[in-house]
Motif scaffolding. Structure first.
Motif, short mmCIF file in Angstrom:
data_model
loop_
_atom_site.label_atom_id
_atom_site.label_comp_id
_atom_site.label_asym_id
_atom_site.label_seq_id
_atom_site.Cartn_x
_atom_site.Cartn_y
_atom_site.Cartn_z
N LYS A 159 0.83 -1.19 0.00
CA LYS A 159 0.00 0.00 0.00
C LYS A 159 0.88 1.26 0.00
CE LYS A 159 -3.86 1.78 2.48
NZ LYS A 159 -4.27 2.49 1.28
N ASN A 160 0.41 2.27 -0.69
CA ASN A 160 1.14 3.54 -0.69
C ASN A 160 0.80 4.32 0.57
OD1 ASN A 160 2.08 6.17 -1.13
ND2 ASN A 160 1.95 5.91 -3.34
N LEU A 161 1.79 4.43 1.45
CA LEU A 161 1.56 5.07 2.76
C LEU A 161 1.19 6.54 2.64
CD1 LEU A 161 4.57 3.58 4.76
CD2 LEU A 161 2.18 2.93 4.97
N LEU A 162 1.53 7.15 1.50
CA LEU A 162 1.22 8.57 1.35
C LEU A 162 -0.29 8.81 1.30
CD1 LEU A 162 3.92 9.66 -1.28
CD2 LEU A 162 4.02 9.88 1.21
N ASP A 163 -1.06 7.76 0.94
CA ASP A 163 -2.52 7.90 0.91
C ASP A 163 -3.08 8.21 2.30
OD1 ASP A 163 -2.35 7.28 -1.74
OD2 ASP A 163 -2.93 5.18 -1.51
N PRO B 224 0.18 17.45 3.00
CA PRO B 224 0.40 18.19 4.26
C PRO B 224 1.67 17.75 4.99
CG PRO B 224 -1.88 17.44 4.11
CD PRO B 224 -1.15 16.82 2.95
N THR B 225 2.45 18.70 5.42
CA THR B 225 3.67 18.43 6.17
C THR B 225 3.33 17.77 7.50
OG1 THR B 225 4.65 20.40 5.17
CG2 THR B 225 5.76 19.51 7.12
N SER C 122 4.69 9.52 14.24
CA SER C 122 4.75 8.06 13.99
C SER C 122 4.34 7.72 12.56
CB SER C 122 3.88 7.32 15.00
OG SER C 122 2.55 7.79 14.92
N GLU C 123 3.41 8.46 11.98
CA GLU C 123 3.04 8.20 10.58
C GLU C 123 4.20 8.53 9.65
OE1 GLU C 123 0.28 6.83 9.10
OE2 GLU C 123 -0.33 6.35 11.15
N PHE C 124 4.92 9.58 9.97
CA PHE C 124 6.06 9.95 9.12
C PHE C 124 7.17 8.92 9.24
CE2 PHE C 124 10.08 12.22 8.30
CZ PHE C 124 9.87 12.41 6.94
N ILE C 125 7.35 8.38 10.45
CA ILE C 125 8.40 7.36 10.64
C ILE C 125 8.11 6.13 9.79
CG2 ILE C 125 9.39 5.79 12.38
CD1 ILE C 125 9.35 8.28 14.28
N LYS C 126 6.83 5.79 9.62
CA LYS C 126 6.48 4.68 8.73
C LYS C 126 6.88 4.99 7.28
CE LYS C 126 2.53 3.30 11.51
NZ LYS C 126 1.10 3.62 11.64
N ILE C 127 6.70 6.24 6.90
CA ILE C 127 7.08 6.64 5.53
C ILE C 127 8.60 6.54 5.37
CG2 ILE C 127 7.18 8.63 3.94
CD1 ILE C 127 4.36 9.37 5.13
N ASN D 36 8.64 17.11 3.00
CA ASN D 36 7.93 17.05 1.71
C ASN D 36 8.81 16.52 0.59
OD1 ASN D 36 6.46 18.93 3.51
ND2 ASN D 36 4.99 18.92 1.82
N MET D 37 10.12 16.78 0.65
CA MET D 37 11.04 16.18 -0.31
C MET D 37 11.01 14.65 -0.14
SD MET D 37 12.64 18.20 -2.41
CE MET D 37 13.37 16.71 -3.04
N LEU D 38 10.92 14.21 1.11
CA LEU D 38 10.91 12.77 1.37
C LEU D 38 9.61 12.13 0.85
CD1 LEU D 38 12.72 12.89 4.80
CD2 LEU D 38 13.56 11.71 2.76
N TYR D 39 8.49 12.87 0.93
CA TYR D 39 7.26 12.37 0.29
C TYR D 39 7.53 12.14 -1.21
CZ TYR D 39 4.43 14.30 4.24
OH TYR D 39 3.87 14.60 5.46
N GLY D 40 8.19 13.12 -1.83
CA GLY D 40 8.47 13.01 -3.27
C GLY D 40 9.34 11.80 -3.58
N LEU D 41 10.36 11.58 -2.77
CA LEU D 41 11.24 10.42 -2.99
C LEU D 41 10.47 9.12 -2.79
CD1 LEU D 41 13.96 9.04 -3.47
CD2 LEU D 41 14.52 9.42 -1.05
N TYR D 42 9.64 9.08 -1.74
CA TYR D 42 8.82 7.89 -1.50
C TYR D 42 8.02 7.56 -2.76
CZ TYR D 42 5.45 4.72 0.69
OH TYR D 42 4.68 3.62 1.00
N GLN D 43 7.33 8.58 -3.28
CA GLN D 43 6.46 8.35 -4.44
C GLN D 43 7.26 7.94 -5.67
OE1 GLN D 43 3.06 8.31 -4.47
NE2 GLN D 43 3.27 7.58 -6.58
#
Lengths: 370, 370
Positions: A3-7, B33-34, B40-45, B254-261
């Motif tokens: 699953k994409n956690l960003l969702d 959203p930052t 804890s949600e960010f640590i999962k990402i 937010n850069m890390l969101y981009g890398l994740y995706q």
């Protein structure tokens, strides 16, 4: 695929020590199409950022640019460019970020001394005066807004003392910039660094810095090369300020869009209005917190409007309160660090976070939880 | 207020040496959203990013994380953590990025030697063999994909030679990662760094790195502290891998969101499919360019699919061609650097840029302009 956690990423009201709440305009800016780092349109945006940073930093310094890293990269930049081995450095410290300065400077081979104040109290100019009479320093460094304690240090009084010597005056403005005045030129600050994720209300990722002519001279006249290629201002200056822009490293384009937009919004609102807004909602917060029986850590005259250190009452499980705020109310506040771990909450009112609805939200939630 | 320059940012087809084209999904991810950097949600990402990076880097290395700076910060990270003063380092260099490695290592007080190859030619393993027989090195470093020339260096052949010694094997995978296989564990690479803005197709701002157990041991057993607080892996590892995550610096959320995706999209397409796509459109581009009378700089067996160095024909004003491409066709390609300035175009087919429509677009534009 998993699953994409960003969702699952939802909006949290960011009332900790940073990152702060970000406006839709800044998010939108960050998702604009990436341009090349040598593109002429992008270079105009870089020039716009420099001009707006000069205004927010109250400086004419030509070398006023964002560093491609978070706030601590700005700290590293200022020290690594100014320190040569065995240089004397005086750090005024009363919290985590003063300690960090001490560590950074020590690693760079400087001879580092400190003047300390207890956490939660400001630096005492009298002690600084005595130390400066004892020994000659190349650099004197202080944290303007000590994020770990909520203390505003007396950078004006210290400036006068430093300028009675030949020392360079280095100021950490990570949390103060954009929340309270940072009069760089008026105080003769030689090296200043900040971060984007505090009162500038941009996501973390960049660190604006500014160097006076005196500091630039110290950097260009070094006897040794800067022992850090990535942060060497001698090269970064060619990319940001050179008549012909010389490629150094690939700039973080979309982060810079975000910073451009956040500076634009601050100047559109007006610096004085922005400072007044921070102070207004800080006063409201302090009053409302006292109204529900909570006490502030710092004496009123040294309190930061954007970082409110609140004493955890006897018998209250501070971690549980923060977790409940996060999980039930979608509000993030900060914990105490170091000596103050478990003893304080840190409630941020930085940039776009400094609004009435957020004060009301956090106080009413705390009222239910404590 | 002055006009907001961001209103003028339009879409440019990025076919230079990076940044590359970015997908809408990644732009969308960057504007989510930052979250707080300790949330804890960010640590999962963060954990998701580490796992996906391990797959793309073909490694089980536990210390596989993105550094909070662009590709050159990754280079700095690898060298500053592994080098102690007077350590011996061998740099294999045949372009701008090999030279940069040499500069970085020299500034850190290492005793640095080089094995050189002419720009446009690969490193010669025979010369490396001879040098390794002459002297003992702590680190041997090579650039996998030399972005300045379009040369793929023989990292496999060199790996065998390095592993006949005790040296740590350091590889620059800035431009190769996500475009051609980077078999980190299979080749016994001890330190690897990359960038987000090449074949990962994320905007610039982060540098994924990976360290083997042997490299981690070298870092944790240092006699001196890492002379760079911001990039000290001993602390960064606590934030990214610690059982209790310890705050170091505020991560660029937010850069890390981009890398994740962007990693998510690569793994969704499948690594083999991604490599095949790069090769397919590289072959198409090379063939079409030869069809309009243009020649490639690099011999076929050492060409990089994602960075195509094309010889500027006699009598052609290369700067004018690039400007016309940018201004008339909204296509960015790169210029030659250093010794190759004015002599080559650099046409990137990195990540999301490596598509048929882009090959057709750039070739038909070049046909009209040359």
């Amino acid at each position: 695929m998993v699953k994409n956690l960003l969702d699952r990423v939802g909006t949290i009201t960011l009332m900790g020590p940073g990152p702060s709440c970000v406006t839709d305009e800044v998010y939108r800016a960050m998702s604009l199409p990436t341009l090349g780092h040598m593109d002429s349109e992008f270079i105009k945006i870089m020039d716009g950022i420099k001009e707006m940073l000069q205004k927010v930093m109250a400086t004419q310094n030509r070398l006023t640019v964002p560093i491609s890293g978070t706030g601590s990269a700005g700290m590293e930049t200022c020290f690594v460019n100014l320190i040569e081995p065995h240089d004397t450095v005086l750090i005024l410290k009363n919290g985590v970020f003063g300690n960090r300065m001490f560590d950074v400077a020590t690693r760079l081979g400087a001879e580092v001394d400190a003047v300390d104040a207890p956490w939660g109290k400001p630096i005492d100019p009298e002690m600084v005066k005595k130390q400066l009479e004892k020994k000659k320093y190349k650099i004197v460094a202080i944290v303007h807004a000590e994020t770990s304690t909520g203390v505003r240090n007396p950078i004006q009084e210290v400036a006068k003392l430093v300028h009675q010597t030949d020392a360079l005056y280095l100021v950490d403005a990570v949390t103060s910039l954009g929340g309270i005045p940072v009069p760089t030129d008026e105080l003769g600050i030689d090296a200043l660094y900040s971060g984007t994720q505090k009162c500038l209300s941009c996501p973390p990722g960049l660190s604006p810095v500014s160097f006076s002519e005196k500091a630039v001279k110290a950097i260009t006249n070094r006897k040794t090369k800067v022992p850090n290629w990535y942060l060497d201002m001698n090269m970064i200056i060619q990319y940001w300020n050179g008549a012909k822009r010389v490629y150094h490293h690939t700039a973080p384009i979309n982060m810079l869009y975000g910073l451009y937009q956040s500076l634009y919004l601050i100047l559109e609102e007006g610096l004085d209005a922005v400072y007044a807004r921070h102070m207004k909602y800080h006063n409201m917060l302090a009053q409302e917190l006292e109204g529900i029986g909570l006490a502030m850590l710092v004496a009123p005259e040294f309190r930061l409007p954007m970082l409110n250190a609140v004493i955890v009452p006897e018998g209250v499980d501070e971690a549980k309160v923060r977790n409940d705020l996060r999980n039930t109310y979608n509000i993030e506040i900060g914990a105490g660090l170091g000596d103050l771990a478990g003893k304080i909450f840190r409630i941020g009112l930085m940039g776009h976070t400094a609004r009435e609805e957020n004060v009301v939200k956090v106080v009413s939630a705390l009222k239910e939880l404590i």
